[in-house]
Design a protein around this motif. Structure first.
Motif, PDB file in Angstrom:
ATOM      1  N   PHE A 161     -17.590  -3.332 -55.069  1.00  0.00           N
ATOM      2  CA  PHE A 161     -18.621  -3.382 -55.718  1.00  0.00           C
ATOM      3  C   PHE A 161     -19.958  -3.817 -55.083  1.00  0.00           C
ATOM      4  O   PHE A 161     -19.586  -4.414 -53.373  1.00  0.00           O
ATOM      5  CB  PHE A 161     -17.432  -4.278 -56.477  1.00  0.00           C
ATOM      6  CG  PHE A 161     -16.793  -4.109 -57.214  1.00  0.00           C
ATOM      7  CD1 PHE A 161     -17.675  -3.319 -58.567  1.00  0.00           C
ATOM      8  CD2 PHE A 161     -15.962  -3.770 -57.539  1.00  0.00           C
ATOM      9  CE1 PHE A 161     -16.784  -3.041 -59.528  1.00  0.00           C
ATOM     10  CE2 PHE A 161     -15.427  -3.241 -58.582  1.00  0.00           C
ATOM     11  CZ  PHE A 161     -15.501  -2.459 -58.950  1.00  0.00           C
ATOM     12  N   SER A 162     -20.717  -4.736 -55.405  1.00  0.00           N
ATOM     13  CA  SER A 162     -21.884  -5.320 -54.629  1.00  0.00           C
ATOM     14  C   SER A 162     -21.132  -7.156 -54.629  1.00  0.00           C
ATOM     15  O   SER A 162     -20.832  -7.457 -55.012  1.00  0.00           O
ATOM     16  CB  SER A 162     -23.167  -5.617 -55.851  1.00  0.00           C
ATOM     17  OG  SER A 162     -23.039  -5.924 -56.460  1.00  0.00           O
ATOM     18  N   GLY A 163     -22.048  -7.444 -53.782  1.00  0.00           N
ATOM     19  CA  GLY A 163     -22.179  -9.037 -53.822  1.00  0.00           C
ATOM     20  C   GLY A 163     -21.406  -9.437 -55.066  1.00  0.00           C
ATOM     21  O   GLY A 163     -20.876 -10.871 -55.188  1.00  0.00           O
ATOM     22  N   GLY A 164     -22.723  -9.324 -55.367  1.00  0.00           N
ATOM     23  CA  GLY A 164     -22.680 -10.575 -57.527  1.00  0.00           C
ATOM     24  C   GLY A 164     -21.415  -9.695 -58.216  1.00  0.00           C
ATOM     25  O   GLY A 164     -21.586 -11.039 -58.653  1.00  0.00           O
ATOM     26  N   GLN A 165     -21.725  -8.330 -57.702  1.00  0.00           N
ATOM     27  CA  GLN A 165     -20.375  -8.336 -58.686  1.00  0.00           C
ATOM     28  C   GLN A 165     -18.744  -9.140 -58.407  1.00  0.00           C
ATOM     29  O   GLN A 165     -17.783  -9.432 -58.867  1.00  0.00           O
ATOM     30  CB  GLN A 165     -20.415  -6.677 -58.984  1.00  0.00           C
ATOM     31  CG  GLN A 165     -20.853  -6.124 -59.556  1.00  0.00           C
ATOM     32  CD  GLN A 165     -20.571  -4.403 -59.378  1.00  0.00           C
ATOM     33  OE1 GLN A 165     -20.711  -4.176 -58.067  1.00  0.00           O
ATOM     34  NE2 GLN A 165     -21.508  -3.596 -60.446  1.00  0.00           N
ATOM     35  N   ARG A 166     -19.124  -9.008 -56.419  1.00  0.00           N
ATOM     36  CA  ARG A 166     -17.873  -9.808 -56.476  1.00  0.00           C
ATOM     37  C   ARG A 166     -17.564 -10.883 -56.914  1.00  0.00           C
ATOM     38  O   ARG A 166     -16.751 -10.885 -56.933  1.00  0.00           O
ATOM     39  CB  ARG A 166     -17.856  -9.383 -54.902  1.00  0.00           C
ATOM     40  CG  ARG A 166     -17.596  -7.372 -54.296  1.00  0.00           C
ATOM     41  CD  ARG A 166     -17.074  -8.233 -53.077  1.00  0.00           C
ATOM     42  NE  ARG A 166     -17.691  -6.857 -51.703  1.00  0.00           N
ATOM     43  CZ  ARG A 166     -16.479  -7.374 -50.953  1.00  0.00           C
ATOM     44  NH1 ARG A 166     -16.203  -7.654 -50.648  1.00  0.00           N
ATOM     45  NH2 ARG A 166     -17.052  -5.629 -50.469  1.00  0.00           N
ATOM     46  N   GLN A 167     -19.131 -11.332 -56.705  1.00  0.00           N
ATOM     47  CA  GLN A 167     -18.580 -12.960 -57.488  1.00  0.00           C
ATOM     48  C   GLN A 167     -18.664 -13.027 -58.406  1.00  0.00           C
ATOM     49  O   GLN A 167     -17.962 -14.299 -58.832  1.00  0.00           O
ATOM     50  CB  GLN A 167     -20.337 -13.776 -57.194  1.00  0.00           C
ATOM     51  CG  GLN A 167     -20.194 -15.613 -56.332  1.00  0.00           C
ATOM     52  CD  GLN A 167     -18.998 -15.681 -55.894  1.00  0.00           C
ATOM     53  OE1 GLN A 167     -17.675 -15.596 -56.116  1.00  0.00           O
ATOM     54  NE2 GLN A 167     -19.868 -16.413 -54.569  1.00  0.00           N
ATOM     55  N   ARG A 168     -18.335 -12.334 -59.590  1.00  0.00           N
ATOM     56  CA  ARG A 168     -18.160 -12.227 -60.866  1.00  0.00           C
ATOM     57  C   ARG A 168     -16.197 -12.218 -60.991  1.00  0.00           C
ATOM     58  O   ARG A 168     -15.838 -12.758 -61.853  1.00  0.00           O
ATOM     59  CB  ARG A 168     -18.596 -11.277 -61.651  1.00  0.00           C
ATOM     60  CG  ARG A 168     -20.616 -11.800 -61.485  1.00  0.00           C
ATOM     61  CD  ARG A 168     -20.547 -10.036 -62.407  1.00  0.00           C
ATOM     62  NE  ARG A 168     -22.823 -10.095 -62.293  1.00  0.00           N
ATOM     63  CZ  ARG A 168     -23.267 -10.752 -63.515  1.00  0.00           C
ATOM     64  NH1 ARG A 168     -22.528 -11.351 -64.465  1.00  0.00           N
ATOM     65  NH2 ARG A 168     -24.741 -10.799 -63.005  1.00  0.00           N
ATOM     66  N   LEU A 191     -25.772 -14.744 -51.879  1.00  0.00           N
ATOM     67  CA  LEU A 191     -26.455 -13.274 -52.708  1.00  0.00           C
ATOM     68  C   LEU A 191     -27.945 -12.770 -52.473  1.00  0.00           C
ATOM     69  O   LEU A 191     -29.130 -14.077 -52.193  1.00  0.00           O
ATOM     70  CB  LEU A 191     -25.804 -13.392 -54.336  1.00  0.00           C
ATOM     71  CG  LEU A 191     -24.728 -14.174 -54.111  1.00  0.00           C
ATOM     72  CD1 LEU A 191     -24.931 -14.217 -55.795  1.00  0.00           C
ATOM     73  CD2 LEU A 191     -23.677 -12.581 -54.066  1.00  0.00           C
ATOM     74  N   ASP A 192     -28.294 -11.985 -53.147  1.00  0.00           N
ATOM     75  CA  ASP A 192     -29.558 -11.559 -52.778  1.00  0.00           C
ATOM     76  C   ASP A 192     -30.499 -12.496 -54.166  1.00  0.00           C
ATOM     77  O   ASP A 192     -29.866 -12.461 -54.637  1.00  0.00           O
ATOM     78  CB  ASP A 192     -30.064 -10.318 -54.047  1.00  0.00           C
ATOM     79  CG  ASP A 192     -30.010  -9.178 -52.316  1.00  0.00           C
ATOM     80  OD1 ASP A 192     -29.759  -9.884 -51.544  1.00  0.00           O
ATOM     81  OD2 ASP A 192     -30.112  -8.169 -52.892  1.00  0.00           O
ATOM     82  N   VAL A 193     -31.129 -12.620 -53.746  1.00  0.00           N
ATOM     83  CA  VAL A 193     -32.212 -13.897 -54.766  1.00  0.00           C
ATOM     84  C   VAL A 193     -32.210 -13.183 -55.755  1.00  0.00           C
ATOM     85  O   VAL A 193     -31.989 -14.281 -56.882  1.00  0.00           O
ATOM     86  CB  VAL A 193     -33.749 -14.508 -54.136  1.00  0.00           C
ATOM     87  CG1 VAL A 193     -34.373 -15.463 -54.689  1.00  0.00           C
ATOM     88  CG2 VAL A 193     -33.914 -14.484 -52.441  1.00  0.00           C
ATOM     89  N   SER A 194     -32.503 -12.440 -56.188  1.00  0.00           N
ATOM     90  CA  SER A 194     -33.125 -11.564 -57.321  1.00  0.00           C
ATOM     91  C   SER A 194     -30.987 -11.675 -58.049  1.00  0.00           C
ATOM     92  O   SER A 194     -31.250 -11.897 -59.394  1.00  0.00           O
ATOM     93  CB  SER A 194     -33.527 -10.183 -56.989  1.00  0.00           C
ATOM     94  OG  SER A 194     -32.436  -9.294 -56.894  1.00  0.00           O
ATOM     95  N   ILE A 195     -29.778 -11.616 -57.437  1.00  0.00           N
ATOM     96  CA  ILE A 195     -28.606 -11.527 -58.603  1.00  0.00           C
ATOM     97  C   ILE A 195     -28.768 -13.380 -58.761  1.00  0.00           C
ATOM     98  O   ILE A 195     -27.838 -13.712 -59.700  1.00  0.00           O
ATOM     99  CB  ILE A 195     -27.745 -11.292 -57.238  1.00  0.00           C
ATOM    100  CG1 ILE A 195     -28.127  -9.693 -56.911  1.00  0.00           C
ATOM    101  CG2 ILE A 195     -26.537 -11.390 -58.616  1.00  0.00           C
ATOM    102  CD1 ILE A 195     -28.132  -8.542 -57.549  1.00  0.00           C
ATOM    103  N   GLN A 196     -29.039 -14.234 -58.118  1.00  0.00           N
ATOM    104  CA  GLN A 196     -29.039 -16.176 -57.699  1.00  0.00           C
ATOM    105  C   GLN A 196     -28.709 -16.191 -59.665  1.00  0.00           C
ATOM    106  O   GLN A 196     -27.833 -16.721 -59.772  1.00  0.00           O
ATOM    107  CB  GLN A 196     -29.848 -16.452 -56.909  1.00  0.00           C
ATOM    108  CG  GLN A 196     -29.291 -16.246 -55.408  1.00  0.00           C
ATOM    109  CD  GLN A 196     -30.044 -16.765 -54.500  1.00  0.00           C
ATOM    110  OE1 GLN A 196     -30.794 -18.279 -55.449  1.00  0.00           O
ATOM    111  NE2 GLN A 196     -29.458 -17.330 -52.800  1.00  0.00           N
TER     112      GLN A 196
END
Ligand SMILES: Nc1ncnc2c1ncn2[C@@H]1O[C@H](COP(=O)(O)OP(=O)(O)OP(=O)(O)O)[C@@H](O)[C@H]1O
Ligand SMILES: [Mg+2]
Lengths: 335, 347
Positions: A161-168, A191-196
């Motif tokens: 998973f990507s960073g954002g998904q992992r944070q979820r 995380l990437d700014v777009s995901i933040q």
């Protein structure tokens, strides 16, 4: 046990200190201390978001972990719903952990890479012996859906998973036991700014839905600005200023706060603000400066600042207890 | 149980390292062969067909000579029986294993003294040792004992090392400090001397030798486990488990140890080769397993004292070199495939 009054805060931290030993020499004895957290007090009410802001290394993570008793605090009291956490038995503490959770800074580190997403989100139920295997699976599915992941994610592993998904996933795990308080330790800074903003919005939605209280840790004011009710500004293990978010922006009372505010990028280039660039480096928490720890970088420092340790106290003429600052020159300064 | 894709990737990488992978297959083959050595190297026949009945003497009780109409009631000599049936030509038959000798029996001749040189006709493919025992049989059974010794030693060392090491790293503090000092003192004890002293007082049995070796062998894995656990325990995934209220037991067994498997696995092949070398050297010095246990070290010593019987030292040295090389190749490949330093999960 005292009765809960409606105004009683959910969490109250009083004079929390966390000093890590510095070991050295052949015998690995203590040669010094890291004053990671040095006298921090704050309160969080139900459903409230308190922002904790400060530069890297000022002790924010340590505050969060000491609140959760992941570290044994050197001194001070942490009271949750009237119970002093530092005095609870192991069993009592374990039960209380259902009410307070943490979302970690690094989504690559905070998930065990050997467990599936399903195992990770199920673990809170397993630890507290909740439900049958089937019921737990059902709950895991619900939780994953709630944080915006598909139920298929259960059989996969974190590195897929990507960073954002992992944070979820980390958020789902923190939500599992229906906590009252979540300590969010820079949940978006990796995380990437777009995901933040996606993750921030998710956290806000969840707060609305579940009435969560957040201690939201960040290293700049830009992130916490919109989501916090109150903000504590931290520098080198100490709270410098603590106020309602609006008050803090409109009338910063501490030179450090005002410097942080001026560091927020302004979208409108015509609106020029005087930039207060902080000079010098953050001193080492092993040898914090005498007096006010900020005096080495403060443009307004006077000789007195090197000697007197300023107490966190209400700002005269401010919003009463809701605006506290630790500076001996409050009132004199026009920030 | 679903295998972690990272693990699958590691296994795939191990397979892609041809030298290591073939060594591994070869090693597995050697293990299997040595496990069923009774079927290949044995003085008992595989099958005897005698007067309409079939006998399978390999496993089970010994069959006295009288079973097959011989005049003695000690164990049948199947090589002679085979020759006899052939002479009589009455439809009876003996199927012997490819090497029809067991590692303990001495095959003597009336007109010469052992060691006898390799001879295909006599089925002593690698000759006999100085007392007339078949060298191939001794090598095969010696291999089995050495491997069993190494594996048992490995399991013992790992059990002690993983439990003490992870406890030291996990709890730290006094416990850690005390064991650190014990290990420091312990690792300065010249262990070969201690073993030699013990072995010269009592003749050690197989299990006792494993135990004596383990008393000194647990240190390196303990040390490694301590360091690794110490590192793992302050990682965020462990803190997350703790924040959920996980018990220490759960944290150690569900979180930390699975994350150290790679290191444990990487250590294993080198530990096995170490065990083989240790047993061989002890046997060589005469402080290992009691005679007449088949042993490479003992063969090596015979080879050394009978230098003109080149086939003794030749075959045991070749066997040693091949085995150690195979195990080392496996170890290298495992390390390359599993090394956590090479392997990052960051994408
Ligand atoms: N377990 C520990 N042992 C010793 N020192 C520590 C430990 N944890 C933190 N520190 C030190 O305490 C200080 C504060 O660390 P902390 O991680 O709380 O800062 P932070 O504000 O969260 O920083 P960042 O923004 O980089 O996450 C640092 O100087 C750090 O080196
Ligand atoms: Mg931090």
């Amino acid at each position: 046990m005292n009765k809960k009054s409606p105004s009683e805060p959910l969490l109250s931290v009083e004079h929390l200190k966390m000093h890590f030993p510095v070991l050295g020499g052949i015998f690995r004895h203590q040669v010094g201390k890291v004053y990671a957290v040095d006298d921090v007090s704050l309160t969080i009410s139900r459903g409230e978001t308190v922002g904790l802001v400060g530069e890297s290394g000022c002790g924010k993570t340590t505050v969060g972990r000491s609140i959760l008793q992941l570290y044994q605090p050197t001194a001070g009291r942490v009271t949750f719903e009237g119970k002093d956490l530092t005095r609870l038995s192991r069993k009592e503490m374990r039960d209380l952990r259902r009410d307070m959770q943490m979302i970690f800074q690094d989504p690559f580190e905070s998930l065990n890479s050997r467990h599936t997403i399903g195992n990770i989100v199920e673990e809170p139920f397993v630890i507290h012996g909740i439900g049958t295997a089937d019921e737990r699976q059902q709950k895991v599915k619900e939780l994953l859906r709630r944080v915006g992941l598909s139920a298929r994610a259960r059989t996969r592993f974190p590195h897929e998973f990507s960073g954002g998904q992992r944070q979820r996933v980390g958020i789902a795990r923190a939500l599992a036991l229906n906590p009252k308080l979540i300590i969010c330790d820079e949940p978006v800074s990796a995380l990437d700014v777009s995901i933040q903003s996606q993750i921030l919005n998710l956290l806000l939605d969840l707060q609305q839905e579940m009435g969560l209280a957040y201690l939201f840790i960040a290293h700049d004011l830009a992130v916490v600005k919109h989501i916090s009710d109150r903000i504590a500004v931290m520098y080198l293990g100490k709270i410098m200023e603590y106020a309602d978010a609006d008050t803090l922006y409109a009338h910063p009372a501490h030179p450090y706060t005002s410097a942080l505010i001026s560091a927020i990028p302004v979208p409108d280039p015509t609106c020029r603000r005087k930039a207060e660039i902080l000079s010098g480096d953050v001193p080492s928490p092993i040898h914090p400066p005498s007096g006010c720890v900020f005096h080495t970088r403060c443009p307004y420092a006077v000789d007195q600042c090197k000697e007197t340790i300023p107490e966190l106290a209400a700002v005269a003429g401010g919003a009463g207890d809701n605006h506290q600052v630790a500076c001996i020159r409050t009132g004199e300064l026009r920030l | 149980m679903k295998l972690n894709p990272l693990t699958i990737r590691k296994i795939r990488r191990f397979k892609s390292i041809k030298r290591g992978y073939f060594s591994f297959l070869l090693f597995v083959m050697m293990l299997t062969v040595s496990l069923f050595a009774e079927l290949l190297v044995n003085n008992r026949a595989l099958v005897v067909h005698y007067e309409g009945h079939y006998y399978f003497p390999t496993y089970g009780h010994m069959l006295p000579g009288t079973t097959f109409g011989l005049a003695y009631d000690y164990e049948t000599n199947y090589r002679e029986l085979s020759a006899r049936f052939e002479r009589e030509n009455k439809g009876n038959r003996v199927w012997l294993p490819p090497v029809p000798y067991n590692p303990y029996e001495t095959d003597l001749k009336t007109d010469a003294y052992p060691p006898f040189a390799p001879s295909i006709a006599e089925k002593h493919y690698l000759g006999t040792d100085a007392v007339g025992r078949d060298i191939l049989a001794r090598l095969v059974y010696g291999f089995r004992i050495a491997i069993a010794f190494s594996l048992l030693l490995l399991v013992t060392n790992y059990t002690i090392g993983v439990s003490i090491g992870s406890a030291m790293g996990f709890w730290g503090g006094k416990f850690d400090l005390i064991f650190q000092r014990i290990i420091e003192i312990w690792s300065n004890v010249p262990f070969l001397y201690v073993i030699i002293i013990i072995s010269s007082i009592v003749v050690p049995s197989f299990l006792m030798l494993v135990l004596i070796m383990a008393i000194f062998g647990w240190i390196s894995i303990t040390w490694t486990m301590r360091t690794v656990t110490y590192k793992e325990r302050s990682r965020e995934y462990v803190l997350a488990a703790r924040a959920l209220g996980a018990s220490n037991f759960r944290i150690i067994f569900k979180h930390i140890i699975p994350n150290t498997i790679a290191i444990i696995v990487t250590f294993a092949p080198f530990s096995v080769s170490g065990g083989i070398v240790a047993l061989t050297s002890l046997d060589y010095l005469g402080f290992g397993l009691p005679p007449p246990t088949p042993s490479w070290g003992e063969l090596l010593r015979q080879g050394w004292t009978n230098l003109d019987a080149w086939w003794i030292s030749g075959s045991v040295i070749a066997a040693m070199v091949i085995t150690l090389m195979i195990v080392t190749f496996i170890g290298e490949a495992v390390r390359e495939a599993f090394d956590p330093k090479l392997h990052t999960t960051y994408e």
